[in-house]
Design an enzyme around this catalytic site. Structure first.
Site, mmCIF file in Angstrom:
data_model
loop_
_atom_site.group_PDB
_atom_site.id
_atom_site.type_symbol
_atom_site.label_atom_id
_atom_site.label_comp_id
_atom_site.label_asym_id
_atom_site.label_seq_id
_atom_site.Cartn_x
_atom_site.Cartn_y
_atom_site.Cartn_z
ATOM 1 N N HIS A 15 0.814 -1.215 0.000
ATOM 2 C CA HIS A 15 0.000 0.000 0.000
ATOM 3 C C HIS A 15 0.847 1.264 0.000
ATOM 4 C CE1 HIS A 15 0.040 0.187 4.570
ATOM 5 N NE2 HIS A 15 -0.011 1.470 4.307
ATOM 6 N N ASP A 25 0.837 -7.580 2.395
ATOM 7 C CA ASP A 25 1.038 -6.152 2.122
ATOM 8 C C ASP A 25 2.530 -5.800 2.046
ATOM 9 O OD1 ASP A 25 0.760 -3.438 1.824
ATOM 10 O OD2 ASP A 25 -0.676 -3.192 3.459
ATOM 11 N N SER A 52 3.867 2.330 8.466
ATOM 12 C CA SER A 52 3.654 1.309 7.459
ATOM 13 C C SER A 52 4.952 1.039 6.730
ATOM 14 C CB SER A 52 2.600 1.754 6.459
ATOM 15 O OG SER A 52 1.352 1.388 6.943
#
Ligand code: ARG
Ligand code: ASP
Length: 716
Positions: A93, A229, A651
């Site tokens: 992402h 991810d 992230s």
């Protein structure tokens, strides 16, 4: 009896210590002072210098802040170096918009994945920066020393700004480094981060979205999770390993160190730590602010986005090209939309406002007669009372107005940029670029519907005095739909051919006159001017005063609770969080285990639902049990959770074991504890990571990109 009470007290204290232990995001420079002992007690086997050192290579040299040219210090994600040749691991992402930018309907990397099997196939991403921290310096003395008491808040800000730029300049003069001073602890302390910032970052590999975004926005912010991810980038350097703009001559960056990959697996209770760039938290907010978050900001902003998302989803489900065009935008809109809801739920469930009120009551009593703390909570209350209306008006101006239909911001920024042009000027390349990139991912029909919906909400939800004229008028004649249809029909900005033709035909003053009469521009100006004239001045004034109060309040809290270990709110600087792998109870009677597996992906599979489609090849591997060495207890591990205190920006952060070896890549938080930006609750706040063995399994077995695995250094 006394002994028993004593013992109980010790047990209670220990309980509190262990419970609270996972909270906090710590400054690597100060790890030794505040955290090392506790970390080691929990199982950490390295020294503080192994994590952060300026005289020799340390783990910090393998952590990368991902940013954008022009604002490289606001890292949007973190990444970690995993090879001698600049190979960088981050989240799918985080690389999403890059993957999208390289995708077309025929080469749809977002849908099908992308793997460079040779170095020349790695794809350049202009504008992306990769920052590696060289050192952190405490500059509190230099800055606070220059501030005299009695300086008002505006003067103070100006002095801090000037001094910061000076310190930054001095720190990097004659080098290829860049420095950035930031406030910590609400401006009570200042630290300078010095970076080497690389500008040639290429895309190396990404799984298809059915793996990298498996579960989509349905599973986003939730556990149990099965998202792969991750994506691979590579940093390239110019001569002598130094930063350089993209060039085919550049070579892979050689890092001072890289993370070793742990293949030995993870167990419940294991010590873990996360090393990355958390962007923003607000742990020391007063109750009044938390209340407005719950009652005004979160619900209204969520409602506006619900309306917007409904229309975007319709478009995406209607057509494959629209799905590609809107992919990154939709993910962004949906991400905060869902997070606000989770935050509201958690803060309500844990009575955060009440907890904060109790702390403020205690503070109020303590502060009597103590300057400058006396009266702080009352001033807070008064200021937030004034802020209430303004923040509602501002939320609509931003979410439904300037950030509503895309045409509004586009018309405004383009007209502003063209206002300097004279008759004889050619269209600047950057403007041409802006127009092209806007229309690349734009659908006028969808935006027209969004405009109508946004105006309706804006007009209906606010009292008249907080609405710009154009918004008040928008529903009057034939209704919002007719207004939007008329605007889209009349405006130059809604169609790229019409816009480019207009720019071709009219130049200089005539052009500006044309554009300034454009209905999209007029609507944009009406909203922007209203905000600039009516909302922003009083709001800025309140915020200035709040900034001062925030600083004094936190200084007071630290004085009132001398034994408490405070951590600074996230501010996009490098931090260490640590916590144990562990499940949690989301609701009465339910316990979530901290691991998920490939079997769970097959359990979730549903060909009818876009988010739950499983690629055929992954299914085959599963059925053949072709798992390679990437197994634990007969299963391929997929994701795990731990108590690390993380937030947006974390992230892509490396998740490390007690030895500092990579066990996973951080990418999310669990629903019940999304509130952790405002209050961290050890019983339910969990960070979600993709297990490194799932990454290796996908790279090796699914993508057959074994060359990447051979580049890495695998250890037990
Ligand atoms: N919630 C995660 C974070 O805040 C992941 C977001 C990307 N995924 C998505 N489905 N939108 O950024
Ligand atoms: N998903 C977030 C990010 O993109 C991480 C988080 O908010 O926990 O940084």
């Amino acid at each position: 009896m006394q002994k028993r009470i004593g013992l109980m007290w010790v047990v209670a204290l220990l309980f509190q210590l262990t419970c609270r232990a996972d909270e906090g995001m710590w400054i690597p420079l100060l790890l030794k002072k505040y955290n090392l002992e506790e970390m080691q007690r929990q199982g950490f086997r390295l020294t503080a210098e192994d994590v952060y050192d300026i005289n020799r290579a340390a783990l910090k040299d393998a952590v990368v802040g991902l940013g954008r040219e022009g604002r490289p210090f606001s890292h949007f994600c973190t990444g970690e170096l995993v090879s001698r040749e600049g190979l960088l691991l981050t989240n799918h992402h985080c690389a999403y918009s890059l993957i999208q930018a390289h995708s077309t309907l025929t080469d749809n990397y977002l849908k099908d994945g992308f793997w460079a099997y040779n170095r020349p196939d790695e794809l350049a991403n202009p504008g992306i920066t990769a920052s590696i921290l060289v050192r952190i310096e405490d500059v509190t003395q230099q800055i606070n020393g220059a501030l005299t008491t009695g300086t008002n808040e505006k003067e103070r800000a100006a002095i801090v700004e000037k001094l910061s730029r000076k310190l930054e300049e001095e720190a990097v003069r004659g080098t290829d480094l860049q420095a950035n001073v930031k406030p910590y602890f609400n401006g009570n302390q200042y630290f300078m981060s010095v970076f080497r910032i690389y500008r040639d970052v290429r895309l190396v590999g990404a799984p298809p979205s059915a793996i990298g975004k498996f579960g989509g926005d349905t599973d986003n912010w939730t556990w149990p999770r099965h998202t792969g991810d991750f994506a691979f980038l590579r940093i390239y350097a110019g001569k002598e390993n130094a930063p350089a703009a993209y060039s085919p001559e550049n070579v892979p960056y050689r890092p001072a160190t890289h993370f070793k990959i742990a293949t030995g697996g993870v167990r419940e209770g294991d010590f873990t730590f996360v090393f990355g760039y958390p962007a923003s938290t607000r742990e020391y907010l007063p109750s009044f602010a938390a209340e407005q978050l719950l009652e005004i900001e979160n619900p209204h902003k969520t409602a506006i986005r619900t309306a917007k998302l409904k229309l975007i989803d319709q478009a995406m489900n209607s057509d494959e090209l629209l799905r590609l065009k809107y992919a990154a935008k939709a993910a962004g809109v949906a991400n905060s939309w869902k997070k606000w809801q989770g935050e509201t739920k958690g803060l309500t469930r844990f009575g955060t406002v009440e907890q904060k009120r109790r702390l403020e009551a205690e503070f109020k009593t303590w502060a009597v007669g103590r300057v400058p703390y006396d009266g702080v909570t009352d001033r807070y209350e008064a200021l937030y009372r004034e802020r209430k209306e303004l923040i509602l008006a501002d939320a609509y101006a931003l979410e439904a107005g300037l950030g509503g239909a895309e045409i509004i911001a586009f018309a405004r920024s383009l007209t502003d940029r063209l206002s300097e042009m004279t008759e004889n000027d050619l269209l600047p390349a950057s403007v041409d670029q802006q127009i092209r990139s806007f229309f690349k991912n734009y659908d006028a029909a969808t935006d027209q519907k969004i405009l109508s919906e946004m105006l309706k909400l804006y007009d209906r939800q606010l009292p008249n005095e907080w609405k710009p004229e154009a918004v008040k008028e928008s529903g009057q004649k034939g209704g919002y739909d007719a207004y939007a249809a008329h605007l889209f029909h009349q405006s130059f900005f809604t169609d790229s051919t019409r816009l480019l033709a207009c720019l071709e035909r009219w130049k200089g003053v005539p052009l500006q006159e044309k554009l300034k009469k454009d209905p999209a521009y007029l609507l944009a100006s009406s909203i922007a001017d209203f905000r600039t004239l009516r909302i922003s001045p009083p709001l800025r004034e309140i915020e200035n005063q709040l900034r001062e109060l925030d600083r004094v309040w936190l200084a007071g809290l630290m004085e009132m609770q001398p034994d408490k270990r405070f951590y600074a709110d996230a501010n996009s600087t490098l931090r260490v969080a640590y916590g144990k792998i562990g499940g949690y109870s989301p609701a009465d009677g339910i316990y979530y285990r901290p691991f998920t597996t490939l079997s769970g992906i097959l359990e979730k599979e549903d060909p009818e639902i876009y988010d739950y489609r499983v690629p055929a090849k992954l299914k085959e591997l599963y059925q053949r049990k072709d798992f390679g060495p990437y197994m634990q207890d007969g299963e391929v591990p997929v994701c795990f959770i731990a108590g690390n205190h993380t937030t947006g920006g974390n992230s892509g952060s490396p998740v490390l074991n007690a030895e500092g070896h990579l066990i996973g890549v951080n990418f999310d938080r669990a629903w019940e504890g999304v509130m952790s930006d405002v209050q961290y609750e050890p019983s339910i706040c969990r960070n979600i990571s993709v297990d490194i063995r799932y990454v290796l399994f996908i790279v090796d077995k699914f993508a057959e990109a074994g060359h990447l695995i051979r580049e890495m250094e695998l250890v037990e």
